[in-house]
Design a protein around this motif. Structure first.
Motif, short mmCIF file in Angstrom:
data_model
loop_
_atom_site.label_atom_id
_atom_site.label_comp_id
_atom_site.label_asym_id
_atom_site.label_seq_id
_atom_site.Cartn_x
_atom_site.Cartn_y
_atom_site.Cartn_z
N PHE A 221 0.83 -1.21 0.00
CA PHE A 221 0.00 0.00 0.00
C PHE A 221 0.86 1.25 0.00
CE2 PHE A 221 -1.72 3.52 2.47
CZ PHE A 221 -2.88 3.81 1.76
N LEU A 222 1.87 1.31 0.87
CA LEU A 222 2.70 2.51 0.97
C LEU A 222 3.45 2.79 -0.33
CD1 LEU A 222 4.03 1.95 4.59
CD2 LEU A 222 2.44 3.73 3.85
N LYS A 223 3.89 1.73 -1.00
CA LYS A 223 4.58 1.94 -2.28
C LYS A 223 3.62 2.52 -3.31
CE LYS A 223 7.72 -0.25 -5.55
NZ LYS A 223 8.47 -1.49 -5.89
N TRP A 224 2.37 2.01 -3.32
CA TRP A 224 1.37 2.57 -4.25
C TRP A 224 1.03 4.00 -3.84
CZ3 TRP A 224 -3.54 4.22 -2.70
CH2 TRP A 224 -4.37 4.67 -3.74
N ARG A 225 0.86 4.23 -2.55
CA ARG A 225 0.39 5.54 -2.09
C ARG A 225 1.40 6.65 -2.32
NH1 ARG A 225 -1.00 9.70 -1.75
NH2 ARG A 225 -2.19 10.84 -0.18
N TYR A 226 2.70 6.35 -2.12
CA TYR A 226 3.70 7.41 -2.18
C TYR A 226 4.80 7.17 -3.21
CZ TYR A 226 1.55 8.64 2.27
OH TYR A 226 0.66 8.99 3.24
N GLY A 227 4.78 6.03 -3.88
CA GLY A 227 5.85 5.70 -4.81
C GLY A 227 5.67 6.32 -6.18
N PRO A 228 6.47 5.90 -7.16
CA PRO A 228 6.42 6.46 -8.51
C PRO A 228 5.01 6.42 -9.09
CG PRO A 228 8.33 5.06 -8.27
CD PRO A 228 7.53 4.88 -7.02
N GLY A 229 4.60 7.54 -9.67
CA GLY A 229 3.26 7.65 -10.26
C GLY A 229 2.21 8.18 -9.32
N SER A 230 2.50 8.26 -8.02
CA SER A 230 1.52 8.80 -7.07
C SER A 230 1.54 10.32 -7.12
CB SER A 230 1.83 8.32 -5.65
OG SER A 230 3.02 8.92 -5.17
N ASN A 233 4.60 12.10 -5.31
CA ASN A 233 5.95 11.64 -5.57
C ASN A 233 6.77 12.69 -6.30
OD1 ASN A 233 7.83 9.87 -7.70
ND2 ASN A 233 7.79 9.09 -5.61
N PRO A 234 8.01 13.00 -5.87
CA PRO A 234 8.78 12.29 -4.85
C PRO A 234 8.51 12.83 -3.45
CG PRO A 234 10.16 13.93 -5.88
CD PRO A 234 8.83 14.00 -6.59
N VAL A 235 8.50 11.92 -2.51
CA VAL A 235 8.41 12.28 -1.10
C VAL A 235 9.70 11.86 -0.41
CG1 VAL A 235 5.90 12.03 -1.04
CG2 VAL A 235 7.35 10.08 -0.45
N THR A 236 9.90 12.34 0.80
CA THR A 236 11.01 11.91 1.63
C THR A 236 10.45 11.06 2.76
OG1 THR A 236 12.42 13.80 1.12
CG2 THR A 236 12.82 12.67 3.21
N ALA A 358 -3.34 16.92 -4.23
CA ALA A 358 -2.32 17.93 -3.95
C ALA A 358 -0.96 17.49 -4.44
CB ALA A 358 -2.26 18.22 -2.45
N GLY A 359 -0.88 17.07 -5.70
CA GLY A 359 0.39 16.59 -6.24
C GLY A 359 0.95 17.51 -7.29
N ARG A 360 2.05 17.07 -7.89
CA ARG A 360 2.68 17.84 -8.95
C ARG A 360 1.95 17.62 -10.26
NH1 ARG A 360 6.39 16.89 -5.23
NH2 ARG A 360 8.12 18.33 -4.95
N ARG A 370 14.61 9.24 -3.89
CA ARG A 370 14.15 9.10 -2.51
C ARG A 370 13.04 8.06 -2.38
NH1 ARG A 370 13.42 15.35 -1.10
NH2 ARG A 370 12.56 15.28 -3.18
N MET A 371 12.46 7.67 -3.47
CA MET A 371 11.44 6.63 -3.43
C MET A 371 11.81 5.57 -4.44
SD MET A 371 9.07 7.07 -1.21
CE MET A 371 7.94 5.88 -1.89
N GLY A 372 11.49 4.32 -4.09
CA GLY A 372 11.83 3.24 -5.02
C GLY A 372 10.74 2.19 -5.05
#
Length: 372
Positions: A221-230, A233-236, A358-360, A370-372
């Protein structure tokens, strides 16, 4: 004025929904960027529960889209039971068609056996209550000023502090951080997969076992929520580590203008207040280095979150008027009674629909390691 409510299917209705957004939110630049919103929906379509997502539109007699609502699914753990609950998302209606807001919400509650809503708009909350959701309580909204060189953006509660130079405030921050004393070491984490995935899975299971109500936040879930394509992204990602064990983590994001810092998630093992303090302290330091002028944090106080007094010691202030309300409805009576008290929840802003948008914008730079 008459309209019909139907599932959102086809390019014409998608274009109509994009136009509706510009009419409902003309003052927001992102409302005029259909590619940004298309990217969010493409990302939502990659959720493991995407097959259970629904979207509806209200269409006037002339074919104009005058309303929109989506039902976004998510796994939760309530009293240790894994359940799917839906959240109403991207709810919009043109003036003059307010009656169809009820029709759209009836569609939502017709498919949502369970629901979790986190809202600030009084009109939407009233409709959700009318459809059977009940208020569980309100999330905290905390903020901390870091850079007062931009006075037009400083909230009213901080204006008296304008007399203190920014460099002086950062010195105060260092002193406040030292007031917590030493806690677990905090270090950057590079994503949620690989060898660290089991650590996040274990933390999620421990939270679910001890906290009555929580979003199921395993590594996938965390990878989907904050990873590439979210959207963010990118988050720290910062982790509190002790003896090779993950005691907690924080997800930090600075918006594209570089002014607003968002603490999207801060989750620890239950009752590890020392880990929450360490993560909070290092999060403030990160945002100061990143040049953010303010840090914003919405959360439910729980055994997995910082305590309000810890936030105040670090210079955060709380704004009553910016708090969001949580509403719930669960088909199982025991689960519903438990979920009906926000004190039973482990919940952060990043767990909910409000932060999806609220993304880019599409095409902005997002090639961070920073995310993988």
């Amino acid at each position: 004025m008459r309209a019909t409510v139907r599932p959102l299917r086809g390019a014409d209705l998608l274009r109509g929904t994009d136009r509706l957004r510009t009419l409902v939110y003309p003052e927001y630049p992102e409302a005029h960027e259909p590619r940004r919103h298309a990217a969010v929906w493409d990302w939502l379509a990659r959720h493991p529960l995407a097959a259970e997502m629904h979207r509806w539109v209200a269409v006037a007699e002339n074919g104009e889209v005058v309303g929109h609502l989506a039902a976004v699914p998510q796994h939760y753990r309530i009293l240790g039971t894994r359940v799917v609950a839906h959240t109403p998302a991207d709810f919009q209606i043109l003036p003059g068609y307010g009656f169809y807001a009820l029709s759209l919400m009836r569609r939502f509650f017709g498919v949502a056996e369970n629901c979790v809503c986190v809202d600030q708009v009084a009109e939407a909350i009233a409709i959700e209550e009318r459809m059977g959701a009940e208020k569980a309580g309100r999330l905290h909204y905390a903020a901390k000023g870091l850079d007062f060189s931009r006075p037009t953006r400083v909230p009213a509660p901080l204006r008296p502090a304008m007399k203190v130079p920014t460099l002086g405030l950062r010195a105060v921050d260092r002193a406040l951080g030292a007031a917590f004393g030493r806690g677990p070491a905090v270090e950057p984490l590079f994503g949620f997969g690989g060898g660290s995935g089991k650590l996040f899975d274990g933390l999620s299971e421990e939270v679910s076992a001890e906290v009555p109500c929580a979003v199921e936040k395993d590594a996938a879930f965390l990878k989907w929520r904050y990873g590439p394509g979210s959207p963010p992204n990118p988050v720290t990602v910062l982790g509190a580590v002790e003896g090779g064990d993950l005691l907690g983590y924080a997800v930090l994001w600075v918006n594209e203008e570089g002014g607003d810092g968002y603490l999207l998630d801060l989750t620890t093992r239950p009752r590890r207040r020392d880990a929450a303090r360490s993560l909070l302290r290092e999060a403030v330091r990160f945002f100061a280095r990143a040049g953010a002028y303010i840090v914003r944090y919405r959360f439910a106080e729980s055994p997995t979150s910082p305590r309000p007094e810890d936030l105040r010691r670090l210079g955060f202030f709380f704004r009553e008027g910016r708090r969001h309300t949580m509403l719930v409805r669960f088909a199982d009576p025991d689960l519903h009674v438990t979920a009906l008290d926000v004190a039973n929840w482990s919940y952060s802003a990043g767990d909910g629909e409000a932060t999806f948008w609220a993304g880019r914008p599409v095409g902005s730079r997002n090639g961070s390691a920073r995310m993988g």
